[in-house]
Design a protein around this motif. Sequence first.
Motif, PDB file in Angstrom:
ATOM      1  N   ARG A 118       0.884  -1.173   0.000  1.00 31.55           N
ATOM      2  CA  ARG A 118       0.000   0.000   0.000  1.00 31.55           C
ATOM      3  C   ARG A 118       0.917   1.217   0.000  1.00 31.55           C
ATOM      4  NH1 ARG A 118      -2.556  -0.912   4.592  1.00 31.55           N
ATOM      5  NH2 ARG A 118      -4.512  -1.588   3.659  1.00 31.55           N
ATOM      6  N   GLN A 119       0.590   2.210  -0.840  1.00 31.19           N
ATOM      7  CA  GLN A 119       1.380   3.433  -0.872  1.00 31.19           C
ATOM      8  C   GLN A 119       0.469   4.641  -1.051  1.00 31.19           C
ATOM      9  OE1 GLN A 119       4.463   2.347  -3.933  1.00 31.19           O
ATOM     10  NE2 GLN A 119       5.824   2.790  -2.210  1.00 31.19           N
ATOM     11  N   PRO A 120       0.946   5.821  -0.647  1.00 29.99           N
ATOM     12  CA  PRO A 120       0.151   7.028  -0.871  1.00 29.99           C
ATOM     13  C   PRO A 120       0.078   7.350  -2.360  1.00 29.99           C
ATOM     14  CG  PRO A 120       2.228   7.559   0.235  1.00 29.99           C
ATOM     15  CD  PRO A 120       2.178   6.075   0.074  1.00 29.99           C
ATOM     16  N   PHE A 121      -1.052   7.886  -2.777  1.00 20.63           N
ATOM     17  CA  PHE A 121      -1.243   8.274  -4.178  1.00 20.63           C
ATOM     18  C   PHE A 121      -0.893   9.737  -4.338  1.00 20.63           C
ATOM     19  CE2 PHE A 121      -3.929   9.716  -7.776  1.00 20.63           C
ATOM     20  CZ  PHE A 121      -3.383   8.906  -8.754  1.00 20.63           C
ATOM     21  N   ASP A 122       0.020  10.010  -5.246  1.00 24.71           N
ATOM     22  CA  ASP A 122       0.427  11.384  -5.551  1.00 24.71           C
ATOM     23  C   ASP A 122      -0.601  11.973  -6.517  1.00 24.71           C
ATOM     24  OD1 ASP A 122       1.589  13.728  -6.448  1.00 24.71           O
ATOM     25  OD2 ASP A 122       3.541  12.820  -6.860  1.00 24.71           O
ATOM     26  N   GLN A 123      -1.344  12.960  -6.068  1.00 23.04           N
ATOM     27  CA  GLN A 123      -2.405  13.551  -6.876  1.00 23.04           C
ATOM     28  C   GLN A 123      -1.889  14.196  -8.163  1.00 23.04           C
ATOM     29  OE1 GLN A 123      -5.669  13.156  -6.194  1.00 23.04           O
ATOM     30  NE2 GLN A 123      -5.185  12.029  -4.351  1.00 23.04           N
ATOM     31  N   SER A 124      -0.576  14.418  -8.257  1.00 23.57           N
ATOM     32  CA  SER A 124      -0.033  15.006  -9.481  1.00 23.57           C
ATOM     33  C   SER A 124       0.199  13.952 -10.568  1.00 23.57           C
ATOM     34  CB  SER A 124       1.276  15.744  -9.184  1.00 23.57           C
ATOM     35  OG  SER A 124       2.300  14.829  -8.837  1.00 23.57           O
ATOM     36  N   VAL A 125       0.081  12.678 -10.220  1.00 24.88           N
ATOM     37  CA  VAL A 125       0.246  11.605 -11.204  1.00 24.88           C
ATOM     38  C   VAL A 125      -0.909  11.669 -12.199  1.00 24.88           C
ATOM     39  CG1 VAL A 125       0.185   9.098 -11.535  1.00 24.88           C
ATOM     40  CG2 VAL A 125       1.534  10.084  -9.685  1.00 24.88           C
ATOM     41  N   LYS A 126      -0.583  11.617 -13.470  1.00 21.81           N
ATOM     42  CA  LYS A 126      -1.595  11.630 -14.522  1.00 21.81           C
ATOM     43  C   LYS A 126      -1.791  10.202 -15.029  1.00 21.81           C
ATOM     44  CE  LYS A 126      -2.042  16.075 -14.569  1.00 21.81           C
ATOM     45  NZ  LYS A 126      -2.830  16.508 -13.461  1.00 21.81           N
ATOM     46  N   PRO A 127      -2.891   9.556 -14.642  1.00 20.49           N
ATOM     47  CA  PRO A 127      -3.139   8.192 -15.122  1.00 20.49           C
ATOM     48  C   PRO A 127      -3.271   8.145 -16.641  1.00 20.49           C
ATOM     49  CG  PRO A 127      -4.599   8.749 -13.299  1.00 20.49           C
ATOM     50  CD  PRO A 127      -3.918  10.017 -13.726  1.00 20.49           C
ATOM     51  N   GLN A 128      -2.756   7.091 -17.246  1.00 17.46           N
ATOM     52  CA  GLN A 128      -2.917   6.883 -18.684  1.00 17.46           C
ATOM     53  C   GLN A 128      -4.312   6.345 -18.994  1.00 17.46           C
ATOM     54  OE1 GLN A 128      -0.515   7.695 -21.142  1.00 17.46           O
ATOM     55  NE2 GLN A 128       0.103   8.811 -19.316  1.00 17.46           N
ATOM     56  N   ASN A 129      -4.809   5.478 -18.127  1.00 11.33           N
ATOM     57  CA  ASN A 129      -6.153   4.911 -18.251  1.00 11.33           C
ATOM     58  C   ASN A 129      -6.686   4.660 -16.847  1.00 11.33           C
ATOM     59  OD1 ASN A 129      -4.731   3.926 -20.886  1.00 11.33           O
ATOM     60  ND2 ASN A 129      -6.912   3.650 -21.287  1.00 11.33           N
ATOM     61  N   ILE A 130      -8.005   4.754 -16.722  1.00 10.39           N
ATOM     62  CA  ILE A 130      -8.682   4.399 -15.475  1.00 10.39           C
ATOM     63  C   ILE A 130      -9.854   3.502 -15.857  1.00 10.39           C
ATOM     64  CG2 ILE A 130      -9.981   5.232 -13.475  1.00 10.39           C
ATOM     65  CD1 ILE A 130      -8.581   7.956 -13.868  1.00 10.39           C
ATOM     66  N   TRP A 131      -9.997   2.398 -15.121  1.00  8.73           N
ATOM     67  CA  TRP A 131     -11.126   1.501 -15.347  1.00  8.73           C
ATOM     68  C   TRP A 131     -11.876   1.288 -14.040  1.00  8.73           C
ATOM     69  CZ3 TRP A 131      -6.235   0.080 -17.311  1.00  8.73           C
ATOM     70  CH2 TRP A 131      -6.122   0.126 -18.710  1.00  8.73           C
ATOM     71  N   ARG A 132     -13.181   1.087 -14.167  1.00  6.46           N
ATOM     72  CA  ARG A 132     -14.048   0.746 -13.029  1.00  6.46           C
ATOM     73  C   ARG A 132     -14.807  -0.524 -13.364  1.00  6.46           C
ATOM     74  NH1 ARG A 132     -15.736   6.820 -12.359  1.00  6.46           N
ATOM     75  NH2 ARG A 132     -13.916   7.403 -11.132  1.00  6.46           N
ATOM     76  N   VAL A 133     -15.192  -1.240 -12.327  1.00  6.40           N
ATOM     77  CA  VAL A 133     -16.007  -2.432 -12.524  1.00  6.40           C
ATOM     78  C   VAL A 133     -17.342  -1.990 -13.104  1.00  6.40           C
ATOM     79  CG1 VAL A 133     -17.137  -4.372 -11.382  1.00  6.40           C
ATOM     80  CG2 VAL A 133     -14.867  -3.613 -10.623  1.00  6.40           C
ATOM     81  N   LYS A 134     -17.755  -2.647 -14.207  1.00  3.87           N
ATOM     82  CA  LYS A 134     -19.054  -2.351 -14.816  1.00  3.87           C
ATOM     83  C   LYS A 134     -20.149  -2.694 -13.812  1.00  3.87           C
ATOM     84  CE  LYS A 134     -17.710  -3.444 -19.547  1.00  3.87           C
ATOM     85  NZ  LYS A 134     -17.864  -4.433 -20.612  1.00  3.87           N
ATOM     86  N   PRO A 135     -21.171  -1.854 -13.730  1.00  3.59           N
ATOM     87  CA  PRO A 135     -22.276  -2.156 -12.805  1.00  3.59           C
ATOM     88  C   PRO A 135     -22.917  -3.494 -13.153  1.00  3.59           C
ATOM     89  CG  PRO A 135     -22.468   0.076 -13.653  1.00  3.59           C
ATOM     90  CD  PRO A 135     -21.371  -0.586 -14.423  1.00  3.59           C
ATOM     91  N   ARG A 136     -23.234  -4.230 -12.122  1.00  5.69           N
ATOM     92  CA  ARG A 136     -23.942  -5.499 -12.281  1.00  5.69           C
ATOM     93  C   ARG A 136     -25.293  -5.340 -11.609  1.00  5.69           C
ATOM     94  NH1 ARG A 136     -19.511 -10.006 -10.678  1.00  5.69           N
ATOM     95  NH2 ARG A 136     -18.847  -8.500  -9.121  1.00  5.69           N
ATOM     96  N   ALA A 137     -26.169  -6.262 -11.821  1.00  7.17           N
ATOM     97  CA  ALA A 137     -27.552  -6.166 -11.317  1.00  7.17           C
ATOM     98  C   ALA A 137     -27.601  -5.841  -9.833  1.00  7.17           C
ATOM     99  CB  ALA A 137     -28.299  -7.455 -11.609  1.00  7.17           C
ATOM    100  N   LYS A 138     -26.699  -6.420  -9.031  1.00  5.56           N
ATOM    101  CA  LYS A 138     -26.743  -6.192  -7.587  1.00  5.56           C
ATOM    102  C   LYS A 138     -26.327  -4.786  -7.184  1.00  5.56           C
ATOM    103  CE  LYS A 138     -22.160  -7.882  -6.604  1.00  5.56           C
ATOM    104  NZ  LYS A 138     -21.343  -8.789  -5.888  1.00  5.56           N
ATOM    105  N   ASP A 139     -25.632  -4.040  -8.093  1.00  6.41           N
ATOM    106  CA  ASP A 139     -25.193  -2.674  -7.788  1.00  6.41           C
ATOM    107  C   ASP A 139     -26.270  -1.642  -8.117  1.00  6.41           C
ATOM    108  OD1 ASP A 139     -22.763  -3.315  -6.764  1.00  6.41           O
ATOM    109  OD2 ASP A 139     -21.625  -2.889  -8.574  1.00  6.41           O
ATOM    110  N   THR A 140     -27.299  -2.022  -8.824  1.00  3.27           N
ATOM    111  CA  THR A 140     -28.300  -1.041  -9.252  1.00  3.27           C
ATOM    112  C   THR A 140     -29.432  -0.936  -8.276  1.00  3.27           C
ATOM    113  OG1 THR A 140     -29.389  -2.716 -10.604  1.00  3.27           O
ATOM    114  CG2 THR A 140     -27.736  -1.283 -11.682  1.00  3.27           C
TER     115      THR A 140
END
Length: 140
Positions: A118-140
Amino acid sequence: MSQDGARLANAAATLIGVPFRLHGRNRVTGLDCVGLVAASLEAIDLKPVTPRGYHLRNTSIERWLGCAHRSGLKTASGAPISGDIVLTVPGPGQTHLLIMESSRSFIHAHAGLRRVVRQPFDQSVKPQNIWRVKPRAKDT
Protein backbone atom coordinates in the motif's frame (compact mmCIF):
# COMPACT_ATOMS: atom_id res chain seq x y z
CA MET A 1 -18.37 4.17 -5.55
CA SER A 2 -20.10 0.91 -6.40
CA GLN A 3 -20.33 -2.06 -4.10
CA ASP A 4 -17.99 -3.90 -6.47
CA GLY A 5 -15.50 -1.01 -6.33
CA ALA A 6 -15.37 -1.28 -2.55
CA ARG A 7 -15.10 -5.06 -2.77
CA LEU A 8 -12.26 -4.79 -5.30
CA ALA A 9 -10.29 -2.40 -3.06
CA ASN A 10 -10.86 -4.72 -0.08
CA ALA A 11 -9.80 -7.77 -2.09
CA ALA A 12 -6.57 -6.01 -3.12
CA ALA A 13 -5.88 -5.10 0.52
CA THR A 14 -5.99 -8.79 1.49
CA LEU A 15 -3.07 -9.37 -0.90
CA ILE A 16 -0.69 -6.90 0.77
CA GLY A 17 2.51 -8.76 1.59
CA VAL A 18 2.20 -11.34 -1.22
CA PRO A 19 5.58 -11.75 -2.96
CA PHE A 20 6.25 -10.04 -6.30
CA ARG A 21 6.86 -12.30 -9.29
CA LEU A 22 6.88 -11.19 -12.94
CA HIS A 23 3.92 -12.89 -14.70
CA GLY A 24 2.85 -14.19 -11.28
CA ARG A 25 -0.76 -15.27 -11.00
CA ASN A 26 -0.71 -17.12 -7.67
CA ARG A 27 -0.88 -15.48 -4.25
CA VAL A 28 1.41 -18.18 -2.82
CA THR A 29 4.20 -18.04 -5.41
CA GLY A 30 3.80 -14.34 -6.26
CA LEU A 31 1.93 -11.71 -8.24
CA ASP A 32 2.89 -8.91 -10.58
CA CYS A 33 0.63 -5.90 -11.18
CA VAL A 34 -1.50 -7.81 -13.70
CA GLY A 35 -1.71 -10.79 -11.34
CA LEU A 36 -2.79 -8.51 -8.48
CA VAL A 37 -5.61 -7.07 -10.59
CA ALA A 38 -6.62 -10.56 -11.79
CA ALA A 39 -6.66 -12.03 -8.27
CA SER A 40 -8.67 -9.07 -6.98
CA LEU A 41 -11.20 -9.35 -9.82
CA GLU A 42 -11.56 -13.09 -9.22
CA ALA A 43 -12.24 -12.35 -5.54
CA ILE A 44 -15.32 -10.35 -6.56
CA ASP A 45 -16.52 -13.08 -8.93
CA LEU A 46 -15.32 -11.62 -12.22
CA LYS A 47 -13.37 -13.61 -14.81
CA PRO A 48 -10.29 -11.55 -15.71
CA VAL A 49 -8.73 -11.77 -19.15
CA THR A 50 -5.01 -11.19 -18.69
CA PRO A 51 -2.39 -10.18 -21.24
CA ARG A 52 0.46 -12.49 -22.12
CA GLY A 53 3.89 -11.79 -23.50
CA TYR A 54 4.57 -8.50 -21.78
CA HIS A 55 7.84 -7.47 -20.12
CA LEU A 56 8.89 -5.04 -17.40
CA ARG A 57 9.48 -2.59 -20.25
CA ASN A 58 7.19 -2.43 -23.30
CA THR A 59 7.18 -0.21 -26.36
CA SER A 60 3.41 -0.49 -26.78
CA ILE A 61 0.53 -1.83 -24.74
CA GLU A 62 -2.24 -1.20 -27.27
CA ARG A 63 -2.87 -4.90 -27.93
CA TRP A 64 -3.56 -5.50 -24.23
CA LEU A 65 -5.93 -2.64 -23.49
CA GLY A 66 -8.96 -4.68 -24.59
CA CYS A 67 -8.32 -7.13 -21.75
CA ALA A 68 -9.84 -4.62 -19.33
CA HIS A 69 -13.18 -4.49 -21.12
CA ARG A 70 -13.29 -8.28 -21.55
CA SER A 71 -12.67 -8.54 -17.78
CA GLY A 72 -15.84 -6.65 -16.83
CA LEU A 73 -14.33 -3.16 -16.59
CA LYS A 74 -15.37 0.12 -18.17
CA THR A 75 -13.27 3.17 -18.94
CA ALA A 76 -13.64 5.97 -16.40
CA SER A 77 -12.52 9.58 -16.35
CA GLY A 78 -11.78 12.19 -13.72
CA ALA A 79 -9.84 11.61 -10.55
CA PRO A 80 -9.42 7.95 -9.58
CA ILE A 81 -11.57 6.71 -6.70
CA SER A 82 -11.59 3.66 -4.46
CA GLY A 83 -11.84 0.47 -6.48
CA ASP A 84 -10.50 1.98 -9.72
CA ILE A 85 -7.78 0.21 -11.65
CA VAL A 86 -5.27 2.77 -12.86
CA LEU A 87 -2.67 2.42 -15.59
CA THR A 88 0.38 4.59 -14.98
CA VAL A 89 3.65 5.17 -16.79
CA PRO A 90 6.33 5.35 -14.08
CA GLY A 91 9.19 5.62 -16.58
CA PRO A 92 10.10 5.36 -20.27
CA GLY A 93 8.76 2.10 -21.68
CA GLN A 94 7.24 1.17 -18.33
CA THR A 95 3.56 0.70 -17.63
CA HIS A 96 2.09 -0.29 -14.32
CA LEU A 97 -1.35 -1.16 -12.92
CA LEU A 98 -2.50 -0.24 -9.46
CA ILE A 99 -5.76 -0.51 -7.56
CA MET A 100 -6.99 2.57 -5.75
CA GLU A 101 -7.80 1.86 -2.11
CA SER A 102 -9.01 5.42 -1.54
CA SER A 103 -8.43 8.78 -3.22
CA ARG A 104 -5.19 8.99 -1.21
CA SER A 105 -3.75 5.46 -1.34
CA PHE A 106 -3.32 2.56 -3.74
CA ILE A 107 -2.24 -1.06 -3.69
CA HIS A 108 0.19 -2.49 -6.21
CA ALA A 109 2.80 -5.17 -6.82
CA HIS A 110 6.10 -3.36 -6.23
CA ALA A 111 8.98 -4.96 -8.18
CA GLY A 112 11.63 -3.07 -6.17
CA LEU A 113 10.22 -4.02 -2.77
CA ARG A 114 9.45 -7.53 -4.09
CA ARG A 115 5.90 -7.64 -2.67
CA VAL A 116 2.38 -6.20 -2.86
CA VAL A 117 2.23 -2.95 -0.90
CA ARG A 118 0.00 0.00 0.00
CA GLN A 119 1.38 3.43 -0.87
CA PRO A 120 0.15 7.03 -0.87
CA PHE A 121 -1.24 8.27 -4.18
CA ASP A 122 0.43 11.38 -5.55
CA GLN A 123 -2.41 13.55 -6.88
CA SER A 124 -0.03 15.01 -9.48
CA VAL A 125 0.25 11.61 -11.20
CA LYS A 126 -1.60 11.63 -14.52
CA PRO A 127 -3.14 8.19 -15.12
CA GLN A 128 -2.92 6.88 -18.68
CA ASN A 129 -6.15 4.91 -18.25
CA ILE A 130 -8.68 4.40 -15.48
CA TRP A 131 -11.13 1.50 -15.35
CA ARG A 132 -14.05 0.75 -13.03
CA VAL A 133 -16.01 -2.43 -12.52
CA LYS A 134 -19.05 -2.35 -14.82
CA PRO A 135 -22.28 -2.16 -12.80
CA ARG A 136 -23.94 -5.50 -12.28
CA ALA A 137 -27.55 -6.17 -11.32
CA LYS A 138 -26.74 -6.19 -7.59
CA ASP A 139 -25.19 -2.67 -7.79
CA THR A 140 -28.30 -1.04 -9.25
